[in-house]
Structure formats: C-alpha cells, structure tokens
Design an enzyme around this catalytic site. Structure first.
Site, PDB file in Angstrom:
ATOM      1  N   LYS A  42       0.865  -1.200   0.000  1.00  9.80           N
ATOM      2  CA  LYS A  42       0.000   0.000   0.000  1.00  9.80           C
ATOM      3  C   LYS A  42       0.881   1.222   0.000  1.00  9.80           C
ATOM      4  CE  LYS A  42      -4.410   1.090   0.238  1.00  9.80           C
ATOM      5  NZ  LYS A  42      -5.577   0.290  -0.198  1.00  9.80           N
ATOM      6  N   ASP A  89      -7.124   4.411  -4.473  1.00  9.56           N
ATOM      7  CA  ASP A  89      -7.717   4.266  -3.126  1.00  9.56           C
ATOM      8  C   ASP A  89      -8.323   5.641  -2.833  1.00  9.56           C
ATOM      9  OD1 ASP A  89      -7.755   2.236  -0.712  1.00  9.56           O
ATOM     10  OD2 ASP A  89      -7.334   4.171   0.202  1.00  9.56           O
TER      11      ASP A  89
HETATM   12  P1  NDP Z   1     -12.963   7.816  -2.622  1.00 11.82           P
HETATM   13  O1  NDP Z   1     -11.920   8.826  -2.379  1.00 11.82           O
HETATM   14  O2  NDP Z   1     -13.491   7.607  -3.983  1.00 11.82           O
HETATM   15  O3  NDP Z   1     -14.216   8.061  -1.677  1.00 11.82           O
HETATM   16  C1  NDP Z   1     -14.093   8.109  -0.292  1.00 11.82           C
HETATM   17  C2  NDP Z   1     -15.432   8.572   0.265  1.00 11.82           C
HETATM   18  O4  NDP Z   1     -15.404   8.490   1.683  1.00 11.82           O
HETATM   19  C3  NDP Z   1     -15.738  10.015  -0.091  1.00 11.82           C
HETATM   20  O5  NDP Z   1     -17.126  10.153  -0.206  1.00 11.82           O
HETATM   21  C4  NDP Z   1     -15.203  10.769   1.112  1.00 11.82           C
HETATM   22  O6  NDP Z   1     -15.826  12.022   1.318  1.00 11.82           O
HETATM   23  C5  NDP Z   1     -15.509   9.796   2.227  1.00 11.82           C
HETATM   24  N1  NDP Z   1     -14.491   9.935   3.276  1.00 11.82           N
HETATM   25  C6  NDP Z   1     -13.178   9.792   3.146  1.00 11.82           C
HETATM   26  N2  NDP Z   1     -12.540  10.029   4.294  1.00 11.82           N
HETATM   27  C7  NDP Z   1     -13.468  10.306   5.157  1.00 11.82           C
HETATM   28  C8  NDP Z   1     -13.419  10.642   6.495  1.00 11.82           C
HETATM   29  N3  NDP Z   1     -12.262  10.737   7.175  1.00 11.82           N
HETATM   30  N4  NDP Z   1     -14.591  10.869   7.107  1.00 11.82           N
HETATM   31  C9  NDP Z   1     -15.738  10.767   6.423  1.00 11.82           C
HETATM   32  N5  NDP Z   1     -15.844  10.475   5.134  1.00 11.82           N
HETATM   33  C10 NDP Z   1     -14.713  10.232   4.511  1.00 11.82           C
HETATM   34  O7  NDP Z   1     -12.364   6.431  -2.050  1.00 11.82           O
HETATM   35  P2  NDP Z   1     -12.849   4.948  -2.316  1.00 11.82           P
HETATM   36  O8  NDP Z   1     -14.308   4.904  -2.508  1.00 11.82           O
HETATM   37  O9  NDP Z   1     -11.957   4.379  -3.341  1.00 11.82           O
HETATM   38  O10 NDP Z   1     -12.467   4.245  -0.936  1.00 11.82           O
HETATM   39  C11 NDP Z   1     -13.378   4.138   0.147  1.00 11.82           C
HETATM   40  C12 NDP Z   1     -12.911   3.031   1.079  1.00 11.82           C
HETATM   41  O11 NDP Z   1     -12.880   1.794   0.351  1.00 11.82           O
HETATM   42  C13 NDP Z   1     -11.511   3.192   1.652  1.00 11.82           C
HETATM   43  O12 NDP Z   1     -11.474   2.594   2.936  1.00 11.82           O
HETATM   44  C14 NDP Z   1     -10.645   2.367   0.710  1.00 11.82           C
HETATM   45  O13 NDP Z   1      -9.452   1.959   1.310  1.00 11.82           O
HETATM   46  C15 NDP Z   1     -11.589   1.202   0.455  1.00 11.82           C
HETATM   47  N6  NDP Z   1     -11.346   0.410  -0.746  1.00 11.82           N
HETATM   48  C16 NDP Z   1     -11.259   0.977  -1.981  1.00 11.82           C
HETATM   49  C17 NDP Z   1     -11.080   0.194  -3.098  1.00 11.82           C
HETATM   50  C18 NDP Z   1     -11.058   0.769  -4.465  1.00 11.82           C
HETATM   51  O14 NDP Z   1     -10.973  -0.011  -5.425  1.00 11.82           O
HETATM   52  N7  NDP Z   1     -11.175   2.079  -4.645  1.00 11.82           N
HETATM   53  C19 NDP Z   1     -10.925  -1.264  -2.989  1.00 11.82           C
HETATM   54  C20 NDP Z   1     -11.110  -1.773  -1.655  1.00 11.82           C
HETATM   55  C21 NDP Z   1     -11.290  -0.944  -0.601  1.00 11.82           C
HETATM   56  P3  NDP Z   1     -15.531  13.272   0.348  1.00 11.82           P
HETATM   57  O15 NDP Z   1     -16.399  13.025  -0.865  1.00 11.82           O
HETATM   58  O16 NDP Z   1     -15.941  14.451   1.142  1.00 11.82           O
HETATM   59  O17 NDP Z   1     -14.080  13.218   0.049  1.00 11.82           O
HETATM   60  O1  2IT Z   2      -7.909  -1.494  -0.733  1.00 15.14           O
HETATM   61  C1  2IT Z   2      -7.862  -1.966  -1.887  1.00 15.14           C
HETATM   62  O2  2IT Z   2      -7.987  -3.178  -2.096  1.00 15.14           O
HETATM   63  C2  2IT Z   2      -7.681  -1.051  -3.011  1.00 15.14           C
HETATM   64  N1  2IT Z   2      -7.617   0.163  -2.792  1.00 15.14           N
HETATM   65  C3  2IT Z   2      -7.529  -1.571  -4.406  1.00 15.14           C
HETATM   66  C4  2IT Z   2      -6.124  -2.030  -4.636  1.00 15.14           C
HETATM   67  C5  2IT Z   2      -5.804  -2.432  -6.062  1.00 15.14           C
HETATM   68  O3  2IT Z   2      -4.621  -2.744  -6.276  1.00 15.14           O
HETATM   69  O4  2IT Z   2      -6.685  -2.470  -6.920  1.00 15.14           O
END
Ligand code: NDP
Ligand code: 2IT
Length: 444
Positions: free
Chosen positions: A126, A166
């Site tokens: 990561k 992420d």
């Molecule tokens: P994004 O940046 O696309 O979205 C994150 C969302 O969560 C936004 O709506 C953001 O608000 C909100 N957010 C972030 N931080 C906070 C906080 N501290 N308090 C409240 N709301 C918060 O990220 P992702 O959707 O990609 O990721 C979301 C979660 O999923 C994370 O934990 C990530 O590690 C996990 N994840 C992501 C994957 C991926 O493929 N993208 C795969 C597996 C897990 P705002 O719109 O105001 O920024």
């Molecule tokens: O938390 C996760 O699994 C991710 N943000 C996606 C990682 C990836 O390599 O697609």
C-alpha cells in the site's frame, strides 16, 4: 504468554503511535489463535508471525511540488511493500491529509490477506501521501502526481509492485502517474491498475469494488434464505466504492436510502439517485449539499449519522473506524441483518464483536471489498497478454471470485468450529495460502 500475545505486544511496543496498525494486527492474529496453537513451536522457531507483521520494505520519501501561486509545497510519500510471497506487491495509493506510516501499514497488512483470498497471484502493499487533492487545480494535482511518481518509479514495475487507486486516487491521478512512469522508465507496461480504457485499463475495474461487495452479500443472503429484492440498505461514503455499491444494490432490487461524505450525509427515502450522485461527486467533485439541492426527496444532515436509519443491510464504504460501538447498538436495535465492509476496517473491534454477538452477519473488508483488487489482477493479466476483455467477461469473473471468497471464508470458519464467524474465516483462509508460500520459499 502465548506466541500470538507475544507478537501483538511486540508490535505495539515497536510501532508506537500507529493505532490503526495495532488494530489490524490484533484482529488478524486473534483470529489465527486456533491455527497458530496447532503449530506453535514450529511457527515460533521460524519467527513466522514476526515475519508476517514486519513489512519486507518500507519507503518514505519527500514529494516537492509547486502550487498555482508559485509556492513550493512538500508532502511525504509512502510505499509499504508488505509481503511478496504469492505475487508482486499489489495495493492502492491513498491521497488524504490523514495519511501517515501507521495507516499505510494497516492497509498494507490487510491487503496481504485480502489479495490471498482473491485466489490470484498478488502479494500485498500500500502507498500514499498526506497530499489533499480536494480544492486543488488539475495542474496542481498533476504536479504532485509527477513528483510522487518520480521517486516511486524506482521501486515499482509490472512484475515488482503494481499500485492502484484508493481514497483520493481515481482515474485522473492514475493517468498522471502512469504518464510520468512511462516517461522516466521508457517502458509501456502494466505498472498501475485502474488505468483509463484508452491506455490499458480494464472494463469493470471502476465498478469492481462496489459490485463485488454486492455479489458477495447477495450470495451470503441467499445462503441464509434471503434475497436482495425489497431490502433496505444504508451506505456510507460517496466515492468510488459507495457509488457502485449503491448502483449494484439497486440493480438487485434493494432500496439504498443513504450516502455520506466527509462533511455530511443524505437520507433519501425514495432511494439514492445514482446518476445525480455521480454527477455531483465524479464530475463536479462537489459536496453532498449539491445532491440535496437537486433532489426534493433528499434531506442533508451535517456530520455523521447514516447508521441511525433503520435498515436490513449496512455497507460502510467511506473510511476506517467510521462504524463505532454506539452505531452497532443502533443497527442491532433497528433489526439490521447484515453488515459488509466496502471500506478497509471501517468497523471498530468492539463494534464488530457487538454485531457478531447479536446475530448480525458480519463480513470484514478483506473479503467483501476484495473485488477491486481482484479486478486489478485481471487488468494485469490483460496487460500481460496485450488483450482487453469485454465488460461481461470481466464482470462474470468478478462475480465468480466473490462467490468463491464467500464460500472459502464460510468453510474456513466451519472447519475451525466458528461457523458464521467470517472474520475468523477470512483471516484463516487468507493466512493459509500466504504461509504455505512463505514456508516453501525458506527464511526470507
Ligand atoms: P474515494 O476517495 O473515492 O471516496 C471516499 C469517500 O469516503 C468520499 O465520499 C469521502 O468524502 C468519504 N471519506 C473519506 N474520508 C473520510 C473521512 N475521514 N470521514 C468521512 N468520510 C470520509 O475512495 P474509495 O471509494 O476508493 O475508498 C473508500 C474506502 O474503500 C476506503 O477505505 C478504501 O481503502 C476502500 N477500498 C477501496 C477500493 C477501491 O478499489 N477504490 C478497494 C477496496 C477498498 P468526500 O467526498 O468528502 O471526500
Ligand atoms: O484497498 C484496496 O484493495 C484497493 N484500494 C484496491 C487495490 C488495487 O490494487 O486495486
């Protein structure tokens, strides 16, 4: 003291000020007690757990860039290459002001077991930075990404370490990073996933984490005699994972009534309008107040609060430690049947225990959000064979992988007498493959 307790104590002592890393290690090692106890002497002699909790390599670097006023800004960049026993390091890059080494280590540690659960050949890593893309111009984001990649490019590669998106890292950031890598290395290779479709990206990668979450939930509900049609779902977050989780839940006939961002949350009893949400978040990069302003049925609240809305299924999809013990109590009191994590470690340890003790089906993120990284691995395969698969082909592989993960974690829990405990099931199933590969490769 048992070997597990010894290693947990060591992790806390050796890594002060990294509470999220402690939390992730505790959750995993606690689940592994049954397995470790059966082989305690051999594992201790090989320092297996010490090797598991110490990343193979940790990079921390300076990221200088120039803002639109001509002022030089300096951020800190991280890449933690945690474990490469089963494949090249693989995991996202988080860009958020809260990023520090402990957060990247917790995410990297989780990623090792998650990637193992996918059944695909990917190790765990990561990265990220305390850079905040919010409010920055495209040129500023590009300047940051180019500087970040200038250093990172020395340590990654299609067969070494393959970063992805992420929090805060989406298609725009991946594009800028890919361009800079290619320019520096003079190599057109699948060094990043989540790429745009015109330069080596995979169809369905954008949707994969949210869709995968719902494929797993649907299978779990089916195995418990329930279907998705007519279920009320609450979702937190409004980013990549949340948007496509909402979309797939609705396609399955469920009604999703909430979403949230870092400033507030929406209650929309008519069901979230995904097209509007995409317009607000993916196109305008605006706050949820704009969603509420454009939709009569929606109510906007400041702060947090989605877990207070009665639901059958809760899907935390924003960030770590966003579902606390009082939220768990509220969900149970409201009759919630299932909680599946779209985010990484969104549920605190005590909230998880409360949900499990009160009969709520609980799936940890390393299983339920594995669809994103699994599809990243499919993107790597397509890049290697220099072909692109159709949306349907990738989506159906994703669905198969998620259904498999559910049955693997369910079976692992049963095998160790912990039926229905998917935390134990996921950690044991993920651990078994990594350990088998580590043992085969000697003391490295
Ligand atoms: P994004 O940046 O696309 O979205 C994150 C969302 O969560 C936004 O709506 C953001 O608000 C909100 N957010 C972030 N931080 C906070 C906080 N501290 N308090 C409240 N709301 C918060 O990220 P992702 O959707 O990609 O990721 C979301 C979660 O999923 C994370 O934990 C990530 O590690 C996990 N994840 C992501 C994957 C991926 O493929 N993208 C795969 C597996 C897990 P705002 O719109 O105001 O920024
Ligand atoms: O938390 C996760 O699994 C991710 N943000 C996606 C990682 C990836 O390599 O697609």
């Amino acid at each position: 003291m048992s070997y597990v307790d010894e290693v947990i104590a060591q992790v806390i002592e050796k890594n002060p000020s990294q509470p999220e890393f402690h939390q992730a290690v505790k959750e995993v090692l606690d689940s592994l007690r049954l397995v470790i106890e059966q082989n305690e002497d051999a594992y201790r002699k090989d320092a297996l757990l010490e090797r598991l909790v110490n990343p193979e390599r940790q990079l921390i670097f300076r990221v200088p860039w120039v803002d639109d006023k001509g002022q030089v800004q300096v951020n800190t960049g991280y890449r933690v290459q945690f474990n490469s026993a089963i494949g090249p390091y693989k995991g996202g890059i988080r860009l958020h002001p809260s990023v520090n080494l402990g957060i990247i280590k917790f995410l990297g540690f989780e990623q090792v077991f998650k990637n193992s659960l996918t059944g695909l050949p990917i190790g765990g890593g990561k990265g990220g930075s305390d850079f905040d893309p919010k409010g920055k111009s495209d040129r500023e984001v590009m300047a940051f990404c180019q500087s970040f990649m200038t250093e990172l490019s020395k340590y990654i590669g299609a067969d070494t370490d393959v970063p992805a998106g992420d929090i805060g890292t989406g298609a725009r950031e991946i594009g800028y990073m890919f361009g800079q890598y290619k320019r520096l290395q003079n190599r057109y290779e699948g060094v990043l996933t989540g790429k745009g479709l015109s330069y080596g990206g995979s169809l369905a990668r954008t949707e994969a984490t949210g869709y995968g979450l719902l494929y797993l939930v649907e299978e779990m509900m089916k195995c418990h005699g329930e279907e998705m049609t007519g279920k009320t779902v609450v979702v937190s977050g409004a980013g990549n994972v949340a948007i496509y989780a909402i979309q797939k839940a609705q396609q399955m006939g469920a009604k999703v009534v909430t979403c949230s961002d870092s400033t507030g949350w929406i209650y929309d009893p008519e069901g979230i309008d995904v097209d509007l949400l995409k317009e607000v978040k993916e196109v305008k990069r605006a706050r949820l107040t704009e969603y509420a302003a454009a939709r009569e049925s929606a109510v906007y609240h400041e702060g947090r609060g989605v877990w207070a809305i009665p639901c059958d299924i809760a899907l935390p999809c924003a960030t770590q430690n966003e579902l606390l013990i009082d939220d768990a109590k509220q969900l149970v009191a409201n009759g919630c049947k299932a909680v599946a994590e779209g985010a990484n470690m969104p549920t605190t340890l005590d909230a998880t225990a409360y949900l499990q003790d009160n009969g709520v089906l609980f799936v940890p993120g390393k299983a339920s959000n594995a669809g994103g990284v699994a599809t990243s691995a499919l993107e790597m395969t397509q890049n290697s064979e220099r072909l692109s698969w159709s949306f349907e082909e990738v989506d159906s592989k994703l669905q198969g992988i998620m259904v498999n993960i559910y049955h693997n974690i369910d079976n692992a829990a049963k095998k160790y007498g912990k039926e229905g405990n998917y935390v134990v099931g996921a950690n044991i199933a993920g651990f078994e493959k990594v350990v088998s590969a580590m043992n085969a490769q000697g003391i490295v």
